[in-house]
Design an enzyme around this catalytic site. Sequence first.
Site, PDB file in Angstrom:
ATOM      1  N   CYS A  51     -18.620  -7.463 -14.710  1.00 48.46           N
ATOM      2  CA  CYS A  51     -19.464  -6.409 -14.288  1.00 48.46           C
ATOM      3  C   CYS A  51     -20.794  -6.397 -15.024  1.00 48.46           C
ATOM      4  O   CYS A  51     -21.676  -6.026 -14.649  1.00 48.46           O
ATOM      5  CB  CYS A  51     -18.698  -5.017 -14.407  1.00 48.46           C
TER       6      CYS A  51
ATOM      7  N   CYS B  39     -24.257  -4.229 -15.224  1.00 44.15           N
ATOM      8  CA  CYS B  39     -24.441  -3.548 -13.559  1.00 44.15           C
ATOM      9  C   CYS B  39     -23.846  -2.203 -13.545  1.00 44.15           C
ATOM     10  O   CYS B  39     -22.711  -1.989 -13.817  1.00 44.15           O
ATOM     11  CB  CYS B  39     -24.141  -4.557 -12.783  1.00 44.15           C
TER      12      CYS B  39
ATOM     13  N   CYS C 175     -22.396  -4.089  -4.449  1.00 47.43           N
ATOM     14  CA  CYS C 175     -21.817  -4.975  -5.543  1.00 47.43           C
ATOM     15  C   CYS C 175     -22.317  -6.428  -5.356  1.00 47.43           C
ATOM     16  O   CYS C 175     -22.057  -6.907  -4.356  1.00 47.43           O
ATOM     17  CB  CYS C 175     -20.234  -4.907  -5.696  1.00 47.43           C
TER      18      CYS C 175
ATOM     19  N   CYS D 197     -23.313   5.430  -5.125  1.00 45.63           N
ATOM     20  CA  CYS D 197     -22.310   6.370  -4.755  1.00 45.63           C
ATOM     21  C   CYS D 197     -22.868   7.718  -4.138  1.00 45.63           C
ATOM     22  O   CYS D 197     -23.500   8.501  -4.985  1.00 45.63           O
ATOM     23  CB  CYS D 197     -21.169   6.596  -5.889  1.00 45.63           C
TER      24      CYS D 197
ATOM     25  N   CYS E 141     -22.950   0.240  -8.338  1.00 46.48           N
ATOM     26  CA  CYS E 141     -22.030   0.945  -7.707  1.00 46.48           C
ATOM     27  C   CYS E 141     -22.111   2.309  -8.115  1.00 46.48           C
ATOM     28  O   CYS E 141     -21.964   3.457  -7.277  1.00 46.48           O
ATOM     29  CB  CYS E 141     -20.650   0.476  -7.683  1.00 46.48           C
TER      30      CYS E 141
ATOM     31  N   CYS F 106     -19.793   1.648  -2.280  1.00 39.90           N
ATOM     32  CA  CYS F 106     -19.735   0.922  -3.661  1.00 39.90           C
ATOM     33  C   CYS F 106     -19.357  -0.760  -3.668  1.00 39.90           C
ATOM     34  O   CYS F 106     -19.617  -1.475  -4.592  1.00 39.90           O
ATOM     35  CB  CYS F 106     -18.829   1.551  -4.608  1.00 39.90           C
TER      36      CYS F 106
ATOM     37  N   CYS G  31     -14.662  11.303  -3.679  1.00 44.03           N
ATOM     38  CA  CYS G  31     -14.848  10.012  -2.792  1.00 44.03           C
ATOM     39  C   CYS G  31     -14.912  10.409  -1.370  1.00 44.03           C
ATOM     40  O   CYS G  31     -14.027  11.015  -0.647  1.00 44.03           O
ATOM     41  CB  CYS G  31     -13.612   8.915  -2.962  1.00 44.03           C
TER      42      CYS G  31
ATOM     43  N   ASP H 107       0.685  -1.240  -0.075  1.00 44.79           N
ATOM     44  CA  ASP H 107       0.009   0.034  -0.035  1.00 44.79           C
ATOM     45  C   ASP H 107       0.866   1.242  -0.176  1.00 44.79           C
ATOM     46  O   ASP H 107       0.523   2.234  -0.765  1.00 44.79           O
ATOM     47  CB  ASP H 107      -0.787  -0.034   1.103  1.00 44.79           C
TER      48      ASP H 107
ATOM     49  N   CYS I 116     -15.483   4.561   3.530  1.00 43.62           N
ATOM     50  CA  CYS I 116     -16.730   4.209   2.837  1.00 43.62           C
ATOM     51  C   CYS I 116     -16.737   2.862   2.404  1.00 43.62           C
ATOM     52  O   CYS I 116     -15.648   2.620   1.504  1.00 43.62           O
ATOM     53  CB  CYS I 116     -17.101   5.518   1.936  1.00 43.62           C
TER      54      CYS I 116
END
Length: 307
Positions: free
Chosen positions: A186, A189, A246, A196, A192, A242, A212, A132, A239
């Site tokens: 996906c 669809c 899913c 949001c 998300c 999204c 975001c 990360d 958050c």
Amino acid sequence: MINNKSRYTNFIKTEAKRLGFLSCGISKAGFLEEDAPRLENWLNQNQHGKMDYMADYFDKRLDPTLLVDDAKSVISLLLNYYPSELQNEASYKISKYAYGKDYHNIIRKKVVKLLKSIKREIGEVNGRAFVDFAPVMEKSWAAKSGLGWIGKNSNLITKQVGSFYFVAELIIELELEYDYATTDHCGTCTACIDACPTQAIVAPYVVDGSKCISYFTIELKENIPAEMKGKLDDWMFGCDVCQDVCPWNKFSKPHKEPLFSPYPELLSYNKKDWEEITEETFSKVFTNSPLKRTQLEGLKRNIDFLK
């Protein structure tokens, strides 16, 4: 007769599973050609907001051979963090990844153990673990190695698993057998995008980071823009909207990592508890928690904005 590349690859994947990783995929190290124009455009559109570090080390972010001398392979690893219990519904919301202890050191230790196992089994191999903080395109490498596809919400999504997992990399100078990217599932669809709260998913597969909720509640050090008032949906740290909506996350199963077990107070606290928590209690109760990233001052700022 099994060749060395095959034997090494099998050993690494078996060892990754033994260490608790959800899955392991391997890609040939090299320049991420398809990601370069997307990243450049995202930065030019200022969709990284005040996250200036995203514009640093542009070349290194796209080419792991600039991070590890003579890099041959990128080993991508997934570690599940989906909790078995959720927060009190009468509380301010916290992203599920932050329920337990900070993941950075936990995962890094596992990746370093994997590297040590490789050295014991194969010999001295140069490599580095990335979790990360470094300029590595984690999701791109994981998708390239077949661990999932990058969805319309920009998260890595895996069939039968969902997306509630951390992604880490081990970049090494060893040639291995390489996996292939999977296909996008996906479909039509738009769950998300539709869900949001701040319309941060500005187009399929494009997230404006500066809109975001995770950006506002964690990354942004300044005051949250007034125009966001009433749009943060009670999220005080991160958050999950999204991901929660899913369809693939209906397959999510609780993790088995004790260190990711939720702090009991985090599950039981209601809004009043968070509003009244003192610095002393926060520091004592949430030792090594991801919540320390904003410090209590940041959480209080978020809470005041949500009231």
